[in-house]
Design a protein around this motif. Structure first.
Motif, PDB file in Angstrom:
ATOM      1  N   LEU A  66      56.950  46.111  36.832  1.00 19.81           N
ATOM      2  CA  LEU A  66      56.501  46.799  38.047  1.00 19.81           C
ATOM      3  C   LEU A  66      55.198  46.190  38.577  1.00 19.81           C
ATOM      4  O   LEU A  66      55.082  45.864  39.770  1.00 19.81           O
ATOM      5  CB  LEU A  66      56.315  48.288  37.739  1.00 19.81           C
ATOM      6  N   VAL A  67      54.233  46.013  37.703  1.00 20.98           N
ATOM      7  CA  VAL A  67      52.943  45.461  38.137  1.00 20.98           C
ATOM      8  C   VAL A  67      53.106  44.010  38.551  1.00 20.98           C
ATOM      9  O   VAL A  67      52.486  43.548  39.537  1.00 20.98           O
ATOM     10  CB  VAL A  67      51.906  45.608  37.004  1.00 20.98           C
ATOM     11  N   LEU A  82      47.955  49.923  43.756  1.00 19.37           N
ATOM     12  CA  LEU A  82      49.015  50.537  42.937  1.00 19.37           C
ATOM     13  C   LEU A  82      48.418  51.323  41.780  1.00 19.37           C
ATOM     14  O   LEU A  82      48.811  52.469  41.521  1.00 19.37           O
ATOM     15  CB  LEU A  82      49.957  49.445  42.404  1.00 19.37           C
ATOM     16  N   PHE A  83      47.439  50.725  41.088  1.00 24.21           N
ATOM     17  CA  PHE A  83      46.812  51.427  39.966  1.00 24.21           C
ATOM     18  C   PHE A  83      46.071  52.679  40.434  1.00 24.21           C
ATOM     19  O   PHE A  83      46.105  53.724  39.765  1.00 24.21           O
ATOM     20  CB  PHE A  83      45.830  50.487  39.252  1.00 24.21           C
ATOM     21  N   MET A  84      45.394  52.595  41.594  1.00 26.74           N
ATOM     22  CA  MET A  84      44.610  53.718  42.065  1.00 26.74           C
ATOM     23  C   MET A  84      45.498  54.876  42.539  1.00 26.74           C
ATOM     24  O   MET A  84      45.142  56.059  42.393  1.00 26.74           O
ATOM     25  CB  MET A  84      43.681  53.266  43.202  1.00 26.74           C
ATOM     26  N   GLU A  85      46.643  54.561  43.142  1.00 19.23           N
ATOM     27  CA  GLU A  85      47.516  55.598  43.685  1.00 19.23           C
ATOM     28  C   GLU A  85      48.622  55.990  42.709  1.00 19.23           C
ATOM     29  O   GLU A  85      49.502  56.783  43.059  1.00 19.23           O
ATOM     30  CB  GLU A  85      48.147  55.109  44.994  1.00 19.23           C
ATOM     31  N   VAL A  94      49.076  48.415  31.779  1.00 14.31           N
ATOM     32  CA  VAL A  94      49.227  46.966  31.891  1.00 14.31           C
ATOM     33  C   VAL A  94      47.880  46.341  32.261  1.00 14.31           C
ATOM     34  O   VAL A  94      47.234  46.768  33.239  1.00 14.31           O
ATOM     35  CB  VAL A  94      50.286  46.603  32.948  1.00 14.31           C
ATOM     36  N   LEU A  95      47.479  45.362  31.479  1.00 15.17           N
ATOM     37  CA  LEU A  95      46.275  44.583  31.810  1.00 15.17           C
ATOM     38  C   LEU A  95      46.682  43.375  32.642  1.00 15.17           C
ATOM     39  O   LEU A  95      47.668  42.699  32.340  1.00 15.17           O
ATOM     40  CB  LEU A  95      45.567  44.131  30.537  1.00 15.17           C
ATOM     41  N   LEU A 105      40.756  45.367  37.037  1.00 14.45           N
ATOM     42  CA  LEU A 105      40.116  46.683  37.119  1.00 14.45           C
ATOM     43  C   LEU A 105      38.917  46.757  36.200  1.00 14.45           C
ATOM     44  O   LEU A 105      38.383  47.844  35.962  1.00 14.45           O
ATOM     45  CB  LEU A 105      41.112  47.783  36.764  1.00 14.45           C
ATOM     46  N   ALA A 106      38.485  45.630  35.690  1.00 13.61           N
ATOM     47  CA  ALA A 106      37.303  45.535  34.829  1.00 13.61           C
ATOM     48  C   ALA A 106      37.482  46.323  33.534  1.00 13.61           C
ATOM     49  O   ALA A 106      36.490  46.804  32.959  1.00 13.61           O
ATOM     50  CB  ALA A 106      36.066  45.974  35.574  1.00 13.61           C
TER      51      ALA A 106
END
Length: 464
Positions: A66-67, A82-85, A94-95, A105-106
């Protein structure tokens, strides 16, 4: 304790068989569950040894794919969005790491996990939970799910990785197996309990006991056993009731001749001049009693199937000719005629004397109820393949339709009872004799008057 709980719930107390089935099933189910748990744990531990710092498997593969798709088409900003929502129950683990070893995303990147991910990519591994993606801007990123995520809070093991069974999981498996074993045991035990209770009630004299409704719509061997029990109970009940009726009827029929003999003895004492006449009367009644008891014994043997057909093969036409000739000799003094119609010879396997007695009873009964000047017709036909039908039709008035079914019952003399010279056992003996040979008997009224009795018998071929 078990008895008190069962009493409170209104349930029967489980027996030893219940606990044996329950214990065996529970142990078996629990053993299977723990074996499966052990095998699955061993498989994941094997994967863990191959990649001790990465989460692999279908969940990690779905998240990584997905990512990766989002990063390939929407670049880094779209992936951050995508990560935020993301609204799933759990965060996306997922890194997304660039060439400098930094996550977009640090988030903290475990060095051993990154090294294993790069090594798997360089080895062209088929594992899709680790992927390398090029963004539209041309920058390469490595995507993977580490076994341990290190957020701002304390480290935690990610749910995508299989962990060893916890105490709660062991208790859950034990509880599920307990409930499943209890349900299956009760399903197997309940009809057996019904059969046990029914058998005890039946043995105690409750002949109306049946288990069919209690077992329900089951379709297995236990249900077949219940239906067999009902069939057996019905047969036993019919046999006992038939013997009781027979005993009652015999007792009733014995009263009349015994009463007449008592009257004859009393008249002998009062009028010595009639001693000879009264002795003849007593002898006559004794002969009738002897005949009735003989017929009753024959009927009882036929009902119990103690007299079974032998292996004698004989010509039924020749037997009928002899019977008809004897009947014509007996009716020579009156105006009744006997007509015999037959075509080809017919072979029958069984006891000729038993069938002779049965057919003679039917013909004599027809002669008694045939009007003067009329004829008794004995017809032999083979309309049904494999069977032969003997029809004996009298020239009488017939019987009421409601009495046709009772004609073959012992001691029944409903039609023209005043003409009957016997005790109503002849047709009953005939029916059981024919049924003992695999046949059947039925009666019907003739249009215009008269009764026709049909004796249907299986024939024997030369090959047999």
């Amino acid at each position: 304790m078990v008895k008190s709980i069962s009493a409170m719930l209104g349930l029967p107390v489980p027996s030893r068989l219940f606990w044996k089935i329950f214990g065996s099933l529970w142990l078996a189910i629990a053993a299977i569950a723990f074996c499966v748990d052990f095998v699955v744990d061993a498989m994941f531990q094997s994967e863990l040894r191959q990649s001790p710092d990465l989460s692999i498997g279908y969940r990690a593969e779905l998240a990584t794919t997905l990512v990766a798709t989002t990063l390939h088409h929407a670049d880094v900003e779209g992936t951050r969005q995508l990560f935020m929502e993301w609204s799933g129950k759990r965060e996306l683990p997922v890194l997304v790491v660039n060439a400098r070893g930094e996550d977009i995303l640090a988030r903290t990147v475990p060095a051993p996990a990154l090294a294993q991910a790069v090594a798997m990519i360089n080895q062209d591994s088929a594992e899709r939970s680790v992927q390398r993606v090029l963004t539209p801007s041309g920058e390469a990123y490595v995507l993977f799910v580490p076994l341990l995520l290190l957020p701002a809070s304390a480290p935690h093991q990610h749910v995508y990785r299989y962990a060893e069974s916890t105490r709660a999981e062991v208790l859950a498996m034990a509880l599920v197996s307990l409930l499943f074993a209890a349900g299956l045991t009760w399903y197997l035990y309940r009809p057996i309990r019904h059969l046990h209770d029914a058998n005890r009630r039946f043995a105690a004299g409750d002949l109306d006991t049946r288990v069919g409704q209690l077992i329900g719509d089951r379709r297995d061997e236990i249900a077949d056993l219940g239906r067999d029990f009902d069939d057996m109970a019905g047969r036993v009940q019919s046999t006992i009731e038939a013997k009781s009726r027979l005993l009652h009827d015999v007792s009733h029929e014995l009263r009349s001749p015994l009463a007449r003999m008592q009257i004859a003895l009393e008249l002998t004492r009062q009028t010595p001049a009639k001693t000879g006449e009264m002795l003849e009367r007593i002898a006559y009644e004794i002969d009738r009693l002897d005949k009735m008891l003989g017929e009753t014994l024959t009927l009882s043997r036929l009902k119990s199937r103690s007299e079974r057909p032998g292996e004698e093969c004989f010509n039924l036409v020749e037997l009928l000719v002899d019977i008809v000739e004897d009947a014509r000799f007996e009716t020579a003094s009156n105006s009744r005629q006997i007509e015999f119609l037959a075509h080809d010879d017919v072979l029958i396997t069984g006891r000729s004397e038993l069938l002779r007695s049965a057919i003679e009873n039917v013909i004599r009964n027809a002669i008694v109820h045939t009007l003067d000047g009329a004829a008794v017709i004995v017809d032999l036909s083979s309309a049904t393949p494999g069977f032969v039908t003997i029809r004996v039709c009298d020239g009488g008035a017939g019987v009421p339709d409601e009495e046709l079914g009772a004609l073959f019952e012992p001691f029944f003399r409903g039609r023209n009872g005043e003409k009957a010279q016997g005790y109503g056992l002849g047709l009953s003996i005939a029916r059981h004799a024919v049924e003992a040979h695999g046949g059947q008997v039925c009666a019907s009224n003739i249009v215009g008057g008269g009764l026709c009795v049909s004796l249907i018998l299986p024939v024997t071929t030369l090959d047999e």
